[in-house]
Design an enzyme around this catalytic site. Structure first.
Site, PDB file in Angstrom:
ATOM      1  N   HIS A  59      34.869  51.493  37.585  1.00  0.00           N
ATOM      2  CA  HIS A  59      34.737  49.888  37.687  1.00  0.00           C
ATOM      3  C   HIS A  59      34.254  49.242  39.073  1.00  0.00           C
ATOM      4  O   HIS A  59      35.543  48.842  39.851  1.00  0.00           O
ATOM      5  CB  HIS A  59      36.308  49.427  37.283  1.00  0.00           C
ATOM      6  CG  HIS A  59      36.435  48.100  36.695  1.00  0.00           C
ATOM      7  ND1 HIS A  59      37.120  47.648  35.593  1.00  0.00           N
ATOM      8  CD2 HIS A  59      35.942  46.895  36.962  1.00  0.00           C
ATOM      9  CE1 HIS A  59      37.226  46.153  35.535  1.00  0.00           C
ATOM     10  NE2 HIS A  59      36.058  45.955  36.296  1.00  0.00           N
ATOM     11  N   HIS A  61      31.613  46.297  40.740  1.00  0.00           N
ATOM     12  CA  HIS A  61      30.686  44.837  40.338  1.00  0.00           C
ATOM     13  C   HIS A  61      29.789  45.105  41.591  1.00  0.00           C
ATOM     14  O   HIS A  61      30.130  44.992  42.619  1.00  0.00           O
ATOM     15  CB  HIS A  61      31.495  43.640  40.514  1.00  0.00           C
ATOM     16  CG  HIS A  61      32.507  43.581  39.356  1.00  0.00           C
ATOM     17  ND1 HIS A  61      32.189  42.901  38.285  1.00  0.00           N
ATOM     18  CD2 HIS A  61      33.743  43.825  39.186  1.00  0.00           C
ATOM     19  CE1 HIS A  61      33.121  43.066  37.241  1.00  0.00           C
ATOM     20  NE2 HIS A  61      33.924  43.532  37.935  1.00  0.00           N
ATOM     21  N   ASN A  93      28.693  42.203  34.153  1.00  0.00           N
ATOM     22  CA  ASN A  93      28.778  40.820  34.436  1.00  0.00           C
ATOM     23  C   ASN A  93      27.721  40.182  35.575  1.00  0.00           C
ATOM     24  O   ASN A  93      28.334  39.563  36.461  1.00  0.00           O
ATOM     25  CB  ASN A  93      30.129  40.095  34.488  1.00  0.00           C
ATOM     26  CG  ASN A  93      30.969  40.647  35.932  1.00  0.00           C
ATOM     27  OD1 ASN A  93      30.684  41.802  36.313  1.00  0.00           O
ATOM     28  ND2 ASN A  93      31.807  39.877  36.317  1.00  0.00           N
ATOM     29  N   ASP A 150      33.682  42.926  30.513  1.00  0.00           N
ATOM     30  CA  ASP A 150      34.532  42.576  31.705  1.00  0.00           C
ATOM     31  C   ASP A 150      34.248  41.392  32.558  1.00  0.00           C
ATOM     32  O   ASP A 150      33.204  40.820  32.578  1.00  0.00           O
ATOM     33  CB  ASP A 150      34.169  43.796  32.825  1.00  0.00           C
ATOM     34  CG  ASP A 150      35.283  43.687  33.628  1.00  0.00           C
ATOM     35  OD1 ASP A 150      36.628  43.472  33.603  1.00  0.00           O
ATOM     36  OD2 ASP A 150      34.922  43.650  35.052  1.00  0.00           O
ATOM     37  N   HIS A 235      41.569  47.875  34.395  1.00  0.00           N
ATOM     38  CA  HIS A 235      42.704  47.316  35.349  1.00  0.00           C
ATOM     39  C   HIS A 235      44.226  47.070  34.853  1.00  0.00           C
ATOM     40  O   HIS A 235      44.336  45.861  34.904  1.00  0.00           O
ATOM     41  CB  HIS A 235      42.103  46.281  36.229  1.00  0.00           C
ATOM     42  CG  HIS A 235      41.307  45.481  35.406  1.00  0.00           C
ATOM     43  ND1 HIS A 235      41.846  44.609  34.130  1.00  0.00           N
ATOM     44  CD2 HIS A 235      39.957  44.692  35.423  1.00  0.00           C
ATOM     45  CE1 HIS A 235      40.605  43.988  33.761  1.00  0.00           C
ATOM     46  NE2 HIS A 235      39.945  44.047  34.624  1.00  0.00           N
ATOM     47  N   ASP A 308      37.964  48.078  40.700  1.00  0.00           N
ATOM     48  CA  ASP A 308      37.538  46.738  40.356  1.00  0.00           C
ATOM     49  C   ASP A 308      36.849  46.027  41.790  1.00  0.00           C
ATOM     50  O   ASP A 308      37.300  44.959  41.943  1.00  0.00           O
ATOM     51  CB  ASP A 308      38.588  46.176  39.777  1.00  0.00           C
ATOM     52  CG  ASP A 308      38.081  44.744  38.958  1.00  0.00           C
ATOM     53  OD1 ASP A 308      36.860  44.593  39.047  1.00  0.00           O
ATOM     54  OD2 ASP A 308      38.762  43.971  38.761  1.00  0.00           O
ATOM     55  N   GLY A 327      38.627  38.265  42.543  1.00  0.00           N
ATOM     56  CA  GLY A 327      38.041  39.597  42.670  1.00  0.00           C
ATOM     57  C   GLY A 327      38.318  39.843  44.329  1.00  0.00           C
ATOM     58  O   GLY A 327      38.193  39.114  45.023  1.00  0.00           O
TER      59      GLY A 327
HETATM   60  O1  DOR Z   1      38.740  39.581  39.738  1.00  0.00           O
HETATM   61  C1  DOR Z   1      38.115  40.051  38.904  1.00  0.00           C
HETATM   62  N1  DOR Z   1      36.572  39.709  39.513  1.00  0.00           N
HETATM   63  N2  DOR Z   1      38.113  40.081  37.646  1.00  0.00           N
HETATM   64  C2  DOR Z   1      37.229  40.419  36.878  1.00  0.00           C
HETATM   65  O2  DOR Z   1      37.509  40.761  35.749  1.00  0.00           O
HETATM   66  C3  DOR Z   1      36.017  40.138  37.120  1.00  0.00           C
HETATM   67  C4  DOR Z   1      35.635  40.464  38.608  1.00  0.00           C
HETATM   68  C5  DOR Z   1      34.504  39.819  39.105  1.00  0.00           C
HETATM   69  O3  DOR Z   1      33.423  39.975  38.663  1.00  0.00           O
HETATM   70  O4  DOR Z   1      34.461  39.121  40.245  1.00  0.00           O
END
Ligand code: DOR
Length: 431
Positions: A59, A61, A93, A150, A235, A308, A327
């Protein structure tokens, strides 16, 4: 052939915990031999260090395409290498969402230049809106195995059922598709910026109740039972979610779960600073939730540690708690936080970062397995004693939003090898 031997390390993997040498062919990127008394063209002294399969993060980003001011696939992969990760699953995303073969191929192309293996996940629904199924068949053909919206959970139960049924029927070359869920019933969480409870009341911030997560976990366990298709819970952060996953597994359902270092080490009390670095979805929960997540990792209910890793620019994280995006960074601190928090033998802790997430990500051909001749040389060399101070500015990510800023941690990847390339050497990335 040019060879390198990782000499006299404590090799910890699915084959046990022993002192051994690992010889890598740096041309082919494969492991040549694991054993005692081995030699090679070059030698790296690993005495006192742990030699492990490289870590796999289910996970992350990486923000490319679309949010390159916060992170790129290359910079995120540098952070991965510094964290000991040799494989990551990139979340969809992005902007545009990773819901088409074109974007998947874009991520894969950038991934080929990265310092770790980048496996793109793709969205369950077009634009992650929960209305129309993404072209899953084409996406599977392009190599995707994890689908998730997500950032959003799939809100409509009938839609989720259809997605599971469709995914379950796709040809997969023996690597079945996984639907991964961000569990959040938005009708309940809407307006909330932190966990609903004592602290949100004290601070006057809108709360998201634990039940917003629990209800979707409950629903998707039911849908997994109905369809027989694997659901992976992303998560997990509540005691209720952990208990339900435990019961579902005991009942033989095909469910798996991951937990983040921030959810097993921090609580909603951190939000008392009003520092948006502690804003995250799902939110930091109570101490009882934190303890339940830890217990879930320790008893095997939760299959994997996933970070995450969610980079956000300084500018966006300098907004008010209400307005800042959720995030936090995770790749560079995950191992040390896990080592500090989890009461597990080292081999079991490493399994949460290696073979178990690799199995969920369908990356076992290249990642996570015991070090052996013929396997790709994806290896983390860990210094369990190294004491270091966390600094967001010093991280490889473009963003600096670590919730552990200034913390003194123990344990860090000293070297990382990805396909035989020495991508992290003495704590520094090599490109
Ligand atoms: O805290 C988060 N940030 N949770 C998520 O599900 C998305 C992520 C993000 O893309 O910043």
């Amino acid at each position: 052939m040019s060879t390198l031997v990782l000499k006299d390390g404590r090799v910890v993997d699915g084959n046990g915990d022993r002192i051994a040498d690992v010889v890598i062919d740096t041309d082919s990127g494969l492991i040549v031999e694991v054993g005692k008394g081995l030699g090679a063209d070059e030698e790296l002294d690993c005495e006192g260090l742990v030699v492990s399969p490289g870590f796999v993060d289910l996970h992350v980003h990486l923000r490319e395409p679309g949010m390159e001011a916060a992170e790129t696939i290359l910079t995120g992969s540098r952070a991965a290498a510094r964290g000991g990760f040799t494989g990551v699953v990139a979340m969809p995303n992005t902007t545009p969402s990773t819901d088409s073969v074109a974007v998947v191929e874009q991520v894969m192309a950038a991934g080929r230049k990265a310092l770790c293996e980048v496996s793109p996940s793709a969205a369950i629904s077009v634009g992650r809106k929960g209305e129309q199924l993404s072209p899953m068949g084409e996406l599977v053909h392009a190599g995707v195995r994890i689908f998730t919206d997500d950032g959003n959970g799939v809100q409509d139960a009938k839609f989720m059922r259809s997605a599971l049924e469709y995914a379950g029927g796709l040809p997969d070359d023996g690597r079945p598709v996984v639907l991964a869920q961000h569990c959040e019933v938005e009708a309940l969480s809407k307006g909330g910026v932190m966990n609903e409870g004592e602290w949100s009341a004290k601070l006057g911030l809108g709360g998201q109740p634990a039940e917003a997560e629990d209800l979707m976990v409950m629903r998707d366990i039911a849908l997994s039972r109905l369809t027989g298709v694997h659901v992976h819970f992303q998560h997990v952060s509540t005691a209720g979610a952990v208990a339900m996953v435990r019961a579902a597994k005991a009942g033989g359902l095909p469910v798996t779960a991951e937990a983040t270092p921030h959810h097993f080490s921090l609580t909603d009390a951190a939000c008392a600073s009003f520092d948006p670095v502690f804003k995250v979805h799902p939110p930091l929960r109570t101490d009882a939730d934190r303890a339940a997540v830890k217990a879930g990792l320790e008893d095997g209910t939760i299959d994997a540690i996933a970070t995450d890793h969610a980079p956000h620019t300084d500018e966006s994280k300098e907004r008010s708690f209400d307005e800042a995006p959720p995030g936090m960074l995770g790749l560079e601190t995950a191992f040390a936080v896990a080592l500090e928090e989890l009461d597990l033998p080292l081999a079991d802790l490493l399994a949460l970062l290696t073979n178990r997430p690799a199995a969920i990500a369908r990356m076992t051909d290249t990642q996570g397995a015991a070090l052996a001749a013929g396997r790709p040389a994806n290896i983390a060399v860990l210094d369990l004693e190294h004491q270091w101070e966390v600094s967001g500015a010093a991280m490889s990510s473009i963003a600096s939003n670590t919730p552990f800023e200034g913390r003194s941690l123990r344990g860090r990847a000293r070297h990382t090898f990805y396909k035989g390339e020495h991508v992290l050497a003495n704590f520094e990335v090599t490109r």
